[in-house]
Scaffold this motif. Structure first.
Motif: not given
Lengths: 174, 174
Positions: B9-14
Motif C-alpha cells: 500500500r504505497w503512500l499517496d501524495e499527502h
C-alpha cells in the motif's frame, strides 16, 4: 531567543503536555521503525540515506547535500556511509566536477536491497504512524510539522550547527 | 501489519508529504535543541534523564523505569548514565527493595545544574517548536502525537524491542 528577560517563560499545562507527548511519540516511532528494519540489519537513519540516493536519476549525491537532506551531522553521516559501504550498498567517489567534494553512489546491490525493503518499510510507517491518524488529523499534523521545519530553518540553526561541527572537528583533529 | 497482501500500500501524495515533513522536522528539532544544550555539554537525551529524575520526590528512579519513560534502550541508557555519573550529576545505587535492581539518583550537583539549565532549555523549546505553532495548531499537533504514542504502545512494540535487546545482549555476551 528571549535572552534578556530575567523571568523564564515556563510552559503552561497545554504546552507542557504537547512537548512531552511529542518527545515520547517521536522516540517511540523511531524505536518502532528501527525495530521493523532490524530484520534487514538497518536503522531508520541508514534507510533514509539509501532512500534519498535511490530517488536521484543517477543514484548519487554529494555527502554535504545528503547531510542537509537527512539532517545528520557530517561526522555521523561519514560513519553511516562507511557501514553501508562495507555491505557493498554504496561507494564513495570523488566528485567529477570538484575533486575536493565526495559523492555517495548507490550500487546496484544497494538499489536491489532498498527495492526489496521498501514494501515492508512503507507498511511499518503506516502501522506506526499513519494508521493512528484520521485524514483530517494527518493533514493538521502535516501542517504543524511543516511550520516547525520552516521555522527552524529560517533561524539559520543549521548553519550554526555546521559551524559548531567544523569547530569541533578542528578541535578533534588537533 | 498487512503482511499477506502481495501489493504494497504505497503512500499517496499527502501521506508521503506528511511522513517526510515529520521526519525532517523531528531531525531539525533534535539538532536545534542539542545545539542549544551544547553550551552545557549536554544532549537532549541526557537532559531528559536529569529532568525525569528531578521530578521525583526523592530524585531517584529505577533504570528500567527511566528507560521506559524516555524510550531509550537499556544499553544506551547505561552509557548515558555513565557519562552523567562521571560529571558527578547522578550516581547508581542498588535498589533498597530489590538488590538486583539498579536505581539512578540525581545528586545535589546534578539538581543544581538542571535548575540552572532549565530556563534556557524552556526558551529553546519555545523558539524551536512552540513559537512556530498557533494555539489551535499546537493542540491539534498534541492530539496527533498523543494518538501516535498510544497507538504504538497498544501494539506492544516496546515489549518486543525489550525482548530483541535482551536477545542481542545475550548474543553479545556469548
Amino acid at each position: 531567543m528571549n535572552t534578556y528577560t530575567s523571568q523564564p517563560r515556563w510552559l503552561d499545562e497545554h504546552e507542557q503536555m504537547v512537548w512531552r507527548e511529542y518527545l515520547r511519540a517521536s522516540r517511540l516511532l523511531e524505536a518502532a521503525l528501527d525495530r521493523d528494519l532490524q530484520a534487514h540489519g538497518l536503522q531508520l537513519s541508514e534507510y533514509e540515506i539509501l532512500s534519498v540516493l535511490s530517488e536521484q536519476p543517477d543514484r548519487r549525491l554529494r555527502m554535504s547535500v545528503i547531510a542537509d537532506l537527512v539532517v545528520q551531522s557530517r561526522s555521523r553521516l561519514t560513519h553511516t556511509a562507511g557501514r553501508l559501504e562495507n555491505r557493498g550498498w554504496v561507494r564513495r567517489e570523488a566528485c567529477a566536477m570538484d575533486k575536493r567534494g565526495v559523492e555517495l553512489v548507490l550500487t546496484d546491490t544497494g538499489f536491489a536491497e532498498i527495492t526489496r525493503m521498501a514494501p515492508a518499510h512503507v507498511e511499518s510507517v503506516r502501522a506506526n504512524l499513519l494508521d493512528h491518524l484520521s485524514r483530517e488529523d494527518l493533514l493538521a499534523f502535516g501542517r504543524a510539522v511543516a511550520a516547525v521545519s520552516q521555522g527552524i530553518l529560517s533561524t539559520g540553526v543549521c548553519d550554526e550547527v555546521r559551524a559548531a561541527e567544523q569547530l569541533h572537528a578542528a578541535g578533534t583533529a588537533r
